[in-house]
Motif scaffolding. Structure first.
Motif, PDB file in Angstrom:
ATOM      1  N   ILE A 167      11.742   7.734  -2.828  1.00 29.91           N
ATOM      2  CA  ILE A 167      10.648   7.091  -3.543  1.00 29.91           C
ATOM      3  C   ILE A 167       9.470   6.838  -2.607  1.00 29.91           C
ATOM      4  CG2 ILE A 167      11.181   4.618  -3.320  1.00 29.91           C
ATOM      5  CD1 ILE A 167      10.673   6.149  -6.656  1.00 29.91           C
ATOM      6  N   GLY A 168       9.787   6.518  -1.351  1.00 31.26           N
ATOM      7  CA  GLY A 168       8.706   6.288  -0.401  1.00 31.26           C
ATOM      8  C   GLY A 168       7.956   7.564  -0.111  1.00 31.26           C
ATOM      9  N   GLN A 169       8.711   8.646   0.062  1.00 31.69           N
ATOM     10  CA  GLN A 169       8.093   9.920   0.406  1.00 31.69           C
ATOM     11  C   GLN A 169       7.280  10.468  -0.753  1.00 31.69           C
ATOM     12  OE1 GLN A 169      10.674  12.567   2.649  1.00 31.69           O
ATOM     13  NE2 GLN A 169       9.850  14.234   1.421  1.00 31.69           N
ATOM     14  N   SER A 170       7.758  10.231  -1.980  1.00 30.82           N
ATOM     15  CA  SER A 170       7.059  10.826  -3.112  1.00 30.82           C
ATOM     16  C   SER A 170       5.832  10.019  -3.501  1.00 30.82           C
ATOM     17  CB  SER A 170       8.047  10.984  -4.273  1.00 30.82           C
ATOM     18  OG  SER A 170       7.720  10.184  -5.338  1.00 30.82           O
ATOM     19  N   LEU A 171       5.927   8.693  -3.463  1.00 32.67           N
ATOM     20  CA  LEU A 171       4.783   7.896  -3.890  1.00 32.67           C
ATOM     21  C   LEU A 171       3.857   7.527  -2.745  1.00 32.67           C
ATOM     22  CD1 LEU A 171       6.487   5.641  -6.553  1.00 32.67           C
ATOM     23  CD2 LEU A 171       5.069   7.648  -6.876  1.00 32.67           C
ATOM     24  N   ARG A 172       4.295   7.765  -1.532  1.00 37.40           N
ATOM     25  CA  ARG A 172       3.436   7.641  -0.344  1.00 37.40           C
ATOM     26  C   ARG A 172       2.741   6.298  -0.235  1.00 37.40           C
ATOM     27  NH1 ARG A 172       0.774  12.570   1.987  1.00 37.40           N
ATOM     28  NH2 ARG A 172       1.805  11.554   3.697  1.00 37.40           N
ATOM     29  N   GLN A 173       3.516   5.238  -0.429  1.00 41.95           N
ATOM     30  CA  GLN A 173       2.973   3.895  -0.280  1.00 41.95           C
ATOM     31  C   GLN A 173       4.039   3.027   0.366  1.00 41.95           C
ATOM     32  OE1 GLN A 173       0.180   2.231  -2.815  1.00 41.95           O
ATOM     33  NE2 GLN A 173      -0.616   4.047  -1.822  1.00 41.95           N
ATOM     34  N   GLY A 174       3.606   1.851   0.816  1.00 39.85           N
ATOM     35  CA  GLY A 174       4.575   0.868   1.287  1.00 39.85           C
ATOM     36  C   GLY A 174       5.296   0.249   0.108  1.00 39.85           C
ATOM     37  N   SER A 175       6.085  -0.772   0.374  1.00 37.34           N
ATOM     38  CA  SER A 175       6.972  -1.253  -0.688  1.00 37.34           C
ATOM     39  C   SER A 175       6.208  -1.803  -1.884  1.00 37.34           C
ATOM     40  CB  SER A 175       7.945  -2.289  -0.146  1.00 37.34           C
ATOM     41  OG  SER A 175       7.233  -3.361   0.422  1.00 37.34           O
ATOM     42  N   ILE A 176       5.164  -2.594  -1.664  1.00 37.97           N
ATOM     43  CA  ILE A 176       4.458  -3.162  -2.822  1.00 37.97           C
ATOM     44  C   ILE A 176       3.788  -2.049  -3.621  1.00 37.97           C
ATOM     45  CG2 ILE A 176       2.646  -4.705  -3.583  1.00 37.97           C
ATOM     46  CD1 ILE A 176       3.170  -6.511  -1.353  1.00 37.97           C
ATOM     47  N   GLY A 177       3.133  -1.122  -2.903  1.00 35.72           N
ATOM     48  CA  GLY A 177       2.426  -0.054  -3.591  1.00 35.72           C
ATOM     49  C   GLY A 177       3.347   0.803  -4.430  1.00 35.72           C
ATOM     50  N   VAL A 178       4.529   1.099  -3.905  1.00 35.88           N
ATOM     51  CA  VAL A 178       5.480   1.959  -4.609  1.00 35.88           C
ATOM     52  C   VAL A 178       5.890   1.331  -5.933  1.00 35.88           C
ATOM     53  CG1 VAL A 178       7.935   2.514  -4.498  1.00 35.88           C
ATOM     54  CG2 VAL A 178       6.412   3.319  -2.730  1.00 35.88           C
ATOM     55  N   TRP A 179       6.290   0.073  -5.875  1.00 39.23           N
ATOM     56  CA  TRP A 179       6.753  -0.551  -7.106  1.00 39.23           C
ATOM     57  C   TRP A 179       5.590  -0.809  -8.071  1.00 39.23           C
ATOM     58  CZ3 TRP A 179      11.333   0.850  -6.962  1.00 39.23           C
ATOM     59  CH2 TRP A 179      12.061   0.802  -5.771  1.00 39.23           C
ATOM     60  N   ASN A 180       4.433  -1.090  -7.533  1.00 38.59           N
ATOM     61  CA  ASN A 180       3.250  -1.217  -8.375  1.00 38.59           C
ATOM     62  C   ASN A 180       2.951   0.075  -9.088  1.00 38.59           C
ATOM     63  OD1 ASN A 180       1.956  -3.593  -8.802  1.00 38.59           O
ATOM     64  ND2 ASN A 180       0.902  -3.591  -6.825  1.00 38.59           N
ATOM     65  N   SER A 181       3.127   1.211  -8.394  1.00 40.32           N
ATOM     66  CA  SER A 181       2.844   2.508  -8.994  1.00 40.32           C
ATOM     67  C   SER A 181       3.793   2.799 -10.144  1.00 40.32           C
ATOM     68  CB  SER A 181       3.002   3.628  -7.965  1.00 40.32           C
ATOM     69  OG  SER A 181       2.245   3.367  -6.829  1.00 40.32           O
ATOM     70  N   ILE A 182       5.021   2.383  -9.982  1.00 41.62           N
ATOM     71  CA  ILE A 182       5.988   2.646 -11.047  1.00 41.62           C
ATOM     72  C   ILE A 182       5.643   1.802 -12.269  1.00 41.62           C
ATOM     73  CG2 ILE A 182       8.398   2.409 -11.694  1.00 41.62           C
ATOM     74  CD1 ILE A 182       9.151   3.109  -8.892  1.00 41.62           C
ATOM     75  N   GLY A 206      11.105  -1.398   4.819  1.00 44.04           N
ATOM     76  CA  GLY A 206      10.754  -0.654   6.015  1.00 44.04           C
ATOM     77  C   GLY A 206      11.033   0.832   5.876  1.00 44.04           C
ATOM     78  N   LEU A 207      12.172   1.152   5.254  1.00 42.81           N
ATOM     79  CA  LEU A 207      12.524   2.569   5.089  1.00 42.81           C
ATOM     80  C   LEU A 207      11.542   3.262   4.160  1.00 42.81           C
ATOM     81  CD1 LEU A 207      16.376   2.234   4.826  1.00 42.81           C
ATOM     82  CD2 LEU A 207      15.119   3.413   6.605  1.00 42.81           C
ATOM     83  N   ILE A 208      11.137   2.554   3.087  1.00 39.95           N
ATOM     84  CA  ILE A 208      10.151   3.129   2.176  1.00 39.95           C
ATOM     85  C   ILE A 208       8.862   3.422   2.936  1.00 39.95           C
ATOM     86  CG2 ILE A 208       8.768   2.686   0.116  1.00 39.95           C
ATOM     87  CD1 ILE A 208      10.987   1.004  -0.966  1.00 39.95           C
ATOM     88  N   ALA A 209       8.455   2.461   3.771  1.00 36.46           N
ATOM     89  CA  ALA A 209       7.212   2.640   4.528  1.00 36.46           C
ATOM     90  C   ALA A 209       7.322   3.828   5.476  1.00 36.46           C
ATOM     91  CB  ALA A 209       6.903   1.369   5.316  1.00 36.46           C
ATOM     92  N   PHE A 210       8.445   3.940   6.194  1.00 34.36           N
ATOM     93  CA  PHE A 210       8.601   5.053   7.138  1.00 34.36           C
ATOM     94  C   PHE A 210       8.571   6.386   6.403  1.00 34.36           C
ATOM     95  CE2 PHE A 210       8.778   2.529  10.633  1.00 34.36           C
ATOM     96  CZ  PHE A 210       9.921   1.766  10.818  1.00 34.36           C
ATOM     97  N   ALA A 211       9.244   6.436   5.249  1.00 33.49           N
ATOM     98  CA  ALA A 211       9.284   7.699   4.517  1.00 33.49           C
ATOM     99  C   ALA A 211       7.918   8.059   3.958  1.00 33.49           C
ATOM    100  CB  ALA A 211      10.307   7.598   3.387  1.00 33.49           C
ATOM    101  N   SER A 212       7.060   7.046   3.742  1.00 32.35           N
ATOM    102  CA  SER A 212       5.762   7.330   3.137  1.00 32.35           C
ATOM    103  C   SER A 212       4.832   8.057   4.091  1.00 32.35           C
ATOM    104  CB  SER A 212       5.105   6.029   2.681  1.00 32.35           C
ATOM    105  OG  SER A 212       4.714   5.269   3.807  1.00 32.35           O
ATOM    106  N   TYR A 213       5.156   8.063   5.383  1.00 31.50           N
ATOM    107  CA  TYR A 213       4.307   8.789   6.324  1.00 31.50           C
ATOM    108  C   TYR A 213       4.739  10.234   6.481  1.00 31.50           C
ATOM    109  CZ  TYR A 213       3.106   4.015   7.636  1.00 31.50           C
ATOM    110  OH  TYR A 213       2.721   2.710   7.619  1.00 31.50           O
ATOM    111  N   ASN A 214       5.735  10.635   5.721  1.00 28.13           N
ATOM    112  CA  ASN A 214       6.211  12.008   5.816  1.00 28.13           C
ATOM    113  C   ASN A 214       5.318  12.950   5.029  1.00 28.13           C
ATOM    114  OD1 ASN A 214       8.477  12.046   7.405  1.00 28.13           O
ATOM    115  ND2 ASN A 214       9.821  11.428   5.734  1.00 28.13           N
ATOM    116  N   PRO A 215       5.313  14.251   5.402  1.00 28.66           N
ATOM    117  CA  PRO A 215       4.698  15.222   4.491  1.00 28.66           C
ATOM    118  C   PRO A 215       5.518  15.272   3.211  1.00 28.66           C
ATOM    119  CG  PRO A 215       5.841  16.310   6.291  1.00 28.66           C
ATOM    120  CD  PRO A 215       5.854  14.866   6.605  1.00 28.66           C
ATOM    121  N   ARG A 216       4.892  15.685   2.116  1.00 29.27           N
ATOM    122  CA  ARG A 216       5.588  15.596   0.837  1.00 29.27           C
ATOM    123  C   ARG A 216       6.759  16.546   0.746  1.00 29.27           C
ATOM    124  NH1 ARG A 216       3.316  14.961  -4.595  1.00 29.27           N
ATOM    125  NH2 ARG A 216       5.107  13.578  -4.772  1.00 29.27           N
ATOM    126  N   LYS A 217       6.619  17.703   1.378  1.00 26.77           N
ATOM    127  CA  LYS A 217       7.743  18.628   1.298  1.00 26.77           C
ATOM    128  C   LYS A 217       8.656  18.387   2.494  1.00 26.77           C
ATOM    129  CE  LYS A 217       6.621  22.608  -1.491  1.00 26.77           C
ATOM    130  NZ  LYS A 217       7.723  22.526  -2.406  1.00 26.77           N
TER     131      LYS A 217
END
Lengths: 625, 223
Positions: free
Chosen positions: A70-85, A263-274
């Motif tokens: 979820i972090g890698q796909s939505l590319r946000q930290g924890s608040i942003g990710v859940w807000n996006s959903i 923290g894991l969501i945040a780390f994954a959000s800095y990944n390239p999408r693929k």
């Protein structure tokens, strides 16, 4: 301010290795070294691995995969990710951030203690090996003589602990200095965000393995090491029938993987999408459990050595008493024929034997003295290190290892606090990133000064038990239900197919939709039920206690217990609050607030946009310049 | 008369060995326990009469040193109740009058003063050459002018602070330099007129990353 600018300058990892090392470093922490071996020991050795591995496969890995994906796909930290959903779920992110902040406070205090011991390891003899003299220089300090030197050094010299939590004592200046240094080190690693963190983890994530290997080799050559290992790994299958074991296994795997911190969501959000996040999740999860197992081997070898040393000292002191009482020639009584001599002498002079007060020397009893947590590191291990030749080297290595284990976990905690704030642009743009990071570190340092007071250790235990437990379980439960119910498994599977190249298998579907939420719910309910039944009390170090050096167990005062309940409740309160807030806004301003409008301008939310372009990593790196 | 002879006869044995009786030893003597094998292991020497002679000589030396009375001799040190443990009791008689025993307190003080010398004579320690009742002298704790931990702390803190300042300064310099560059390129843009692709100058793309700029132009044009 151009609309894409927020995503153009999103930081990114230099390479995949940095990302993996950071995630592994976050997951592998102090608990792998001092909690897992303890659980293994009290729950029947090898048999504990069964509930542990089951929990890993059905609870740990699915949640880990979910967070990374979820972090890698939505590319946000924890608040942003859940807000996006869904805007109603923004509270989950806020709760993650609150828990990360609170846990970071006490976790870094433990690192401050590690630093203090590290500084004091550069002396000969080691300061915790002998008792200090009292003021008249006639005898050793009484508190030290009744306990042991290592106990005295930890409770009196380091913590200067008060007899109970109500008496706060004063700030211990040496701990304040150590805490300041600990936060400075965290700050310097975080100064440029993941640019500096990514470089720091090359050292902090790999160094512990080196030290563990060195300790493994050293520990296996110590006498009594094999006894310790046998004791640890001998399985007691009856333990599997005890529900407490399953509960502890599930909670251990959950906290060990550092889930629900954001923290894991945040780390994954800095990944390239693929990026194949499925493989990453499996890798991180398995490395974490393997590290726990690997760490328990030298720990238990050393504990076996310590138990054997204690046993030998016990026998030697008994032999000496017998030799002196009956004026037998030296070395006639040895450890081997001690029992025979004792029997002979007991039949001839039973009253004299009784007056000697010989100690009961039982190797198993010494092994049973299991400790976990700070007691293991700062008391038991330091005592063991004194017995080894070249103690200073081993002490320094051990404390550097603990520090790097804890530091890499602190990165995740701080990331869970900073990334949501940066993503939501809550930081005014004129405040540079470095300054804001410094402000957060400074605020955390000031709040954490409570743990440097005389009663600090008691407060730390409270934070550890009440913040780092129930709130995380609740957050994780909401995380998994949000993704399954609000985001939709169909959309999530499509995201994953885009990122990894294949849809998640049936196993993952089953886990996310059924097994894992159910397990989480069961664990949460069972945990709360167990906690509620137990009268909240805590062990204290009270020199005026009649049975000193045994810990005097006292109940928490009411005001302290109220704080405990608040610590568990306040981090999760945002979840209903934010949902309520958005509901009220929607009901009062229906024309302005459409249901599907995402709170954050995340262009990747638009499905059409996702399917039409196939971005490459080169384009993303250009965008993030 | 008969009574006198009987009294003398019964008293004679008592007078002949008054020193090693329990009451005398308890009031005037000290028990010594020697653990040679524990202290020296393989290099242990055997305890024999010569070693005992050395012991009596060292105690006599201790008495001489303490009382500054040079008349003490080996014969003034009486040893009783020797056991295989290697333990025995010893008493000190006054050199002037062999019937008079030196009080316990004086003996203790003398032994404490010269404890180190006595230990060294036998290659033993306070614990292995044990005078039962005389507490071993406790070594004073090593005191440092500056605690060593402060030194290590100072070094690490200094390095970290230097690192923080360096990184902050370099970030600051980089930012002011890039701001200056941006101002320059904006001026150029105003003068030439802008050719933008996806919100960025083609020139600035090429400037920043000559290697990757061109392929990306091709990608962008697909849109």
């Amino acid at each position: 301010h151009r609309p894409e600018a927020g995503h153009e300058d999103r930081p990114k990892w230099d390479n995949k290795v940095q990302y993996l090392l950071t995630c592994v470093g976050f997951a592998v922490g102090l608990g792998n070294v001092w909690r897992f071996p303890y659980l293994c020991q009290i729950y029947g050795g090898g048999a504990f691995l069964i509930p542990y591995l089951i929990a890993l496969v059905f609870e740990g890995l699915p949640l880990l995969y979910l967070e990374l994906a979820i972090g890698q796909s939505l590319r946000q930290g924890s608040i942003g990710v859940w807000n996006s959903i869904s805007p109603y779920l923004g509270g989950v992110g806020v709760a993650s951030m609150a828990v990360s902040f609170l846990v970071g406070l006490f976790y870094n205090t433990i690192l401050a203690w590690v630093l203090w011991y590290f500084f004091n390891s550069f002396q000969d003899p080691l300061p915790w090996s002998q008792c200090p003299l009292n003021e008249n220089l006639t005898d050793y300090v009484e508190e030290c003589v009744r306990g042991t030197a290592a106990n005295y050094y930890w409770y009196r010299v380091t913590l200067n602990i008060t007899p109970d939590i109500s008496s706060s004592g004063s700030l211990q200046w040496w701990l304040v200095l150590s805490l300041a240094l600990a936060w400075s080190i965290v700050y310097i690693c975080f100064i440029r965000g993941i640019e500096t963190v990514g470089k720091a983890v090359y050292v902090t994530a790999t160094f512990p393995y080196l030290v563990l290997t060195i300790f493994l080799v050293r520990a296996l050559t110590l006498p009594g090491a094999i006894d310790g290992l046998e004791y640890l790994f001998t399985p007691d299958w009856g333990v599997l029938l005890n529900p407490q074991v399953w509960l502890d296994a599930a909670t251990q795997i959950f906290f060990s993987l550092s889930l629900a911190f954001g923290g894991l969501i945040a780390f994954a959000s800095y990944n390239p999408r693929k990026n194949n996040c499925e493989r990453d999740a499996l890798l991180v999860g398995c490395i974490n459990s393997a590290t726990s197992l690997y760490a328990s081997i030298p720990i238990f070898a050393i504990l076996g050595f310590k138990a054997t040393t204690n046993f030998n000292n016990c026998i030697t002191s008994n032999v000496l008493k017998l030799t002196n009482e009956f004026d037998i020639a030296e070395k006639n009584i040895t450890a081997d024929n001690y029992d025979m001599w004792l029997k002979t002498l007991n039949t001839s002079h039973p009253d004299r034997i009784n007056s000697l007060e010989l100690r009961e020397c039982n190797l198993k009893r010494f092994m049973d003295q299991s400790v976990s947590g700070t007691g293991l590191a700062f008391i038991v291990f330091t005592e063991a290190v004194i017995e080894m030749p070249a103690s200073q080297v081993w002490a320094v290595l051990f404390f550097i290892m603990l520090f790097s284990l804890g530091l890499s976990s602190m990165f995740g905690n701080l990331e869970g606090v900073l990334t949501p704030l940066f993503d939501l642009h809550m930081v005014p743009s004129w405040v540079p990133k470095e300054l804001f990071t410094g402000i957060i570190c400074m605020v955390s340092f000031l709040v954490a000064l409570i743990f440097t007071m005389g009663s600090g250790n008691y407060w730390l235990e409270i934070f550890n038990s009440y913040v780092g437990s129930v709130p995380l379980l609740i957050i994780a439960f909401f995380e998994i239900t949000s993704v399954v119910v609000f985001y939709g498994m169909k959309r999530f599977s499509e995201d994953i197919e885009f990122m990894t190249g294949h849809r998640p298998g049936l196993f993952w579907h089953l886990c996310w939709m059924g097994v894992s939420p159910l397990m989480l719910l069961v664990v949460l309910v069972a945990y709360v039920v167990v906690q509620v039944q137990v009268q909240p009390q805590y062990p204290t170090w009270n020199p005026s206690y009649t049975l000193f050096p045994e810990a005097e167990v006292k109940p928490y005062p009411d005001w302290v217990f109220a704080i405990c309940v608040m610590l568990s409740a306040v981090p999760v309160v945002p979840i209903p609050l934010v949902a309520l807030y958005h509901l009220i806004r929607r009901l009062t301003h229906p024309e302005q607030h459409t249901r599907d409008e995402p709170h954050v301008s995340n262009p990747y939310d638009n499905k059409a946009f996702m399917f039409n372009i196939q971005p490459t990593s080169a384009q993303w790196s250009q965008r993030s310049e | 008369m008969w009574v006198w002879i009987v009294c003398l006869l019964t008293a004679a044995p008592a007078l002949a060995e008054p020193l090693c009786s329990k009451e005398v030893c308890d009031n005037y003597g000290y028990k010594v326990r020697i653990s040679i094998k524990t202290a020296l292991g393989d290099k242990a020497y055997e305890w024999n009469e010569s070693e005992m002679f050395l012991f009596r000589a060292t105690v006599a030396f201790a008495m001489r040193r303490y009382t500054s009375d040079e008349t003490y001799n080996v014969s003034d040190i009486v040893v009783c109740n020797k056991t295989a443990r290697v333990s025995f009791w010893f008493l000190v008689t006054s050199p002037a009058n062999t019937a008079q025993l030196v009080p316990r307190g004086q003996v203790e003080a003398a032994v404490r003063l010269s404890r180190n010398r006595i230990n060294s004579a036998f290659l033993l320690t306070d614990q292995t050459l044990q005078f039962v009742g005389i507490l071993p002298t406790l070594a004073p704790p090593i005191s440092y002018d500056t605690p060593p931990w402060l030194i290590v702390f100072g070094v690490v803190m200094g390095v970290v602070c230097a690192g923080i300042i360096t990184l902050l300064l370099s970030t600051l310099l980089k930012r002011t330099r890039s701001k200056k560059n941006l101002l320059e390129t904006e001026e150029e843009e105003d003068r030439r007129g802008s050719i933008t692709a996806n919100g960025r100058l083609c020139e600035s793309l090429r400037e920043k990353d000559p290697g990757r700029g061109h392929p990306d132009d091709v990608h962008l044009s697909k849109l």
